[in-house]
Design an enzyme around this catalytic site. Sequence first.
Site, PDB file in Angstrom:
ATOM      1  N   ARG A  31       0.835  -1.198   0.000  1.00 40.17           N
ATOM      2  CA  ARG A  31       0.000   0.000   0.000  1.00 40.17           C
ATOM      3  C   ARG A  31       0.863   1.238   0.000  1.00 40.17           C
ATOM      4  O   ARG A  31       1.773   1.360   0.809  1.00 40.17           O
ATOM      5  CB  ARG A  31      -0.858   0.013   1.267  1.00 40.17           C
ATOM      6  CG  ARG A  31      -2.215  -0.597   1.060  1.00 40.17           C
ATOM      7  CD  ARG A  31      -2.961  -0.565   2.369  1.00 40.17           C
ATOM      8  NE  ARG A  31      -3.091   0.816   2.845  1.00 40.17           N
ATOM      9  CZ  ARG A  31      -3.424   1.146   4.078  1.00 40.17           C
ATOM     10  NH1 ARG A  31      -3.633   0.219   4.964  1.00 40.17           N
ATOM     11  NH2 ARG A  31      -3.552   2.396   4.424  1.00 40.17           N
ATOM     12  N   LEU A  32       0.545   2.170  -0.877  1.00 37.23           N
ATOM     13  CA  LEU A  32       1.365   3.375  -0.981  1.00 37.23           C
ATOM     14  C   LEU A  32       1.418   4.150   0.332  1.00 37.23           C
ATOM     15  O   LEU A  32       2.464   4.677   0.693  1.00 37.23           O
ATOM     16  CB  LEU A  32       0.826   4.285  -2.085  1.00 37.23           C
ATOM     17  CG  LEU A  32       1.124   3.854  -3.516  1.00 37.23           C
ATOM     18  CD1 LEU A  32       0.641   4.940  -4.458  1.00 37.23           C
ATOM     19  CD2 LEU A  32       2.605   3.611  -3.734  1.00 37.23           C
ATOM     20  N   ALA A  33       0.288   4.182   1.027  1.00 38.76           N
ATOM     21  CA  ALA A  33       0.239   4.962   2.262  1.00 38.76           C
ATOM     22  C   ALA A  33       1.210   4.439   3.309  1.00 38.76           C
ATOM     23  O   ALA A  33       1.590   5.146   4.236  1.00 38.76           O
ATOM     24  CB  ALA A  33      -1.182   4.963   2.819  1.00 38.76           C
ATOM     25  N   LYS A  34       1.600   3.178   3.198  1.00 37.19           N
ATOM     26  CA  LYS A  34       2.473   2.564   4.197  1.00 37.19           C
ATOM     27  C   LYS A  34       3.951   2.824   3.901  1.00 37.19           C
ATOM     28  O   LYS A  34       4.814   2.424   4.669  1.00 37.19           O
ATOM     29  CB  LYS A  34       2.244   1.041   4.212  1.00 37.19           C
ATOM     30  CG  LYS A  34       0.866   0.651   4.684  1.00 37.19           C
ATOM     31  CD  LYS A  34       0.794   0.695   6.182  1.00 37.19           C
ATOM     32  CE  LYS A  34      -0.549   0.176   6.658  1.00 37.19           C
ATOM     33  NZ  LYS A  34      -0.777   0.539   8.051  1.00 37.19           N
ATOM     34  N   ARG A  35       4.220   3.406   2.757  1.00 36.87           N
ATOM     35  CA  ARG A  35       5.611   3.591   2.371  1.00 36.87           C
ATOM     36  C   ARG A  35       6.087   4.992   2.688  1.00 36.87           C
ATOM     37  O   ARG A  35       5.393   5.965   2.482  1.00 36.87           O
ATOM     38  CB  ARG A  35       5.766   3.311   0.870  1.00 36.87           C
ATOM     39  CG  ARG A  35       5.695   1.854   0.557  1.00 36.87           C
ATOM     40  CD  ARG A  35       5.726   1.614  -0.928  1.00 36.87           C
ATOM     41  NE  ARG A  35       6.661   2.554  -1.610  1.00 36.87           N
ATOM     42  CZ  ARG A  35       6.988   2.430  -2.870  1.00 36.87           C
ATOM     43  NH1 ARG A  35       6.488   1.466  -3.601  1.00 36.87           N
ATOM     44  NH2 ARG A  35       7.817   3.282  -3.417  1.00 36.87           N
TER      45      ARG A  35
END
Length: 276
Positions: free
Chosen positions: A248-252
């Site tokens: 997930r992009l938000a986790k990066r």
Amino acid sequence: MTGYRGRIAPSPTGLLHVGHARTFWIAHQRARDARGTLVLRDEDLDPQRSRPEFASAMLEDLKWLGIEWDEGPDVGGPYSPYRQSERTDHYLRVWQDLRRRGVLFPCTCSRKDLAGAAQAPHEGGDDEPRYNGRCRDAPSSATDPAGATWRFRVPDGLTIEWQDRGAGPQSYAAGRDFGDFVVWRRDGVPAYQLAVVADDIAMRITEVVRGRDLLKSAARQLLIYRALGRTPPAFFHCELVKDDEGTRLAKRHDALSLRALRAAGVTPDDIVRRWF
Ligand SMILES: [Zn+2]
């Protein structure tokens, strides 16, 4: 204009990245397709993490992307203020309403008590470990939330079901999928679950569009609507943007911010084609 009222609710805790932007884009499209009204609400409740410079950046980045709203902190509207940090009195009234209805209790557990009760690591951004029920039946005559953590007592075993317009049929069991959840923090800040329900009711929202990491939050929020005797809005939980490795992009940490993409010469059209 029809009766449809949607909202986009960014938190000014960092720069907007394409993951957030996609959800807001979908919310914008759905409001336009329905010839409805779109509200922008600044979810700046967390005093430690919210920054005014991020709030102005997020409005600017959303406009750059082509997202427009009919009501919001910059344009006003009939349900102002649209900044959560300015709506504390309103949240307090909802807290008092829930308190009168007997569904809240103060929790005096220490961080250590709670850590001992924590379940397996959870996925969602706003999820919380399942509470062990330790303070559930402790008597309290408090008439305001100051100085304590307040939890909502979930009706154990109740199944919460809804037809999600984005994610399909949903079913959660109170007490199993989640326990008594926080509605007011010890530091005096209303918790996400209470604030969004209070605002979505007050702002007459008819459909909530947001990411699927908040599905379990929707189940909790439906319990608050039920306790208040209010009709909930429809929900549309969107798929989250993932990178090529499926993260997930938000986790990066290196999540692509709209600002960085813009500086690199990427256009809004490129973003819509590549990620949305
Ligand atoms: Zn407790």
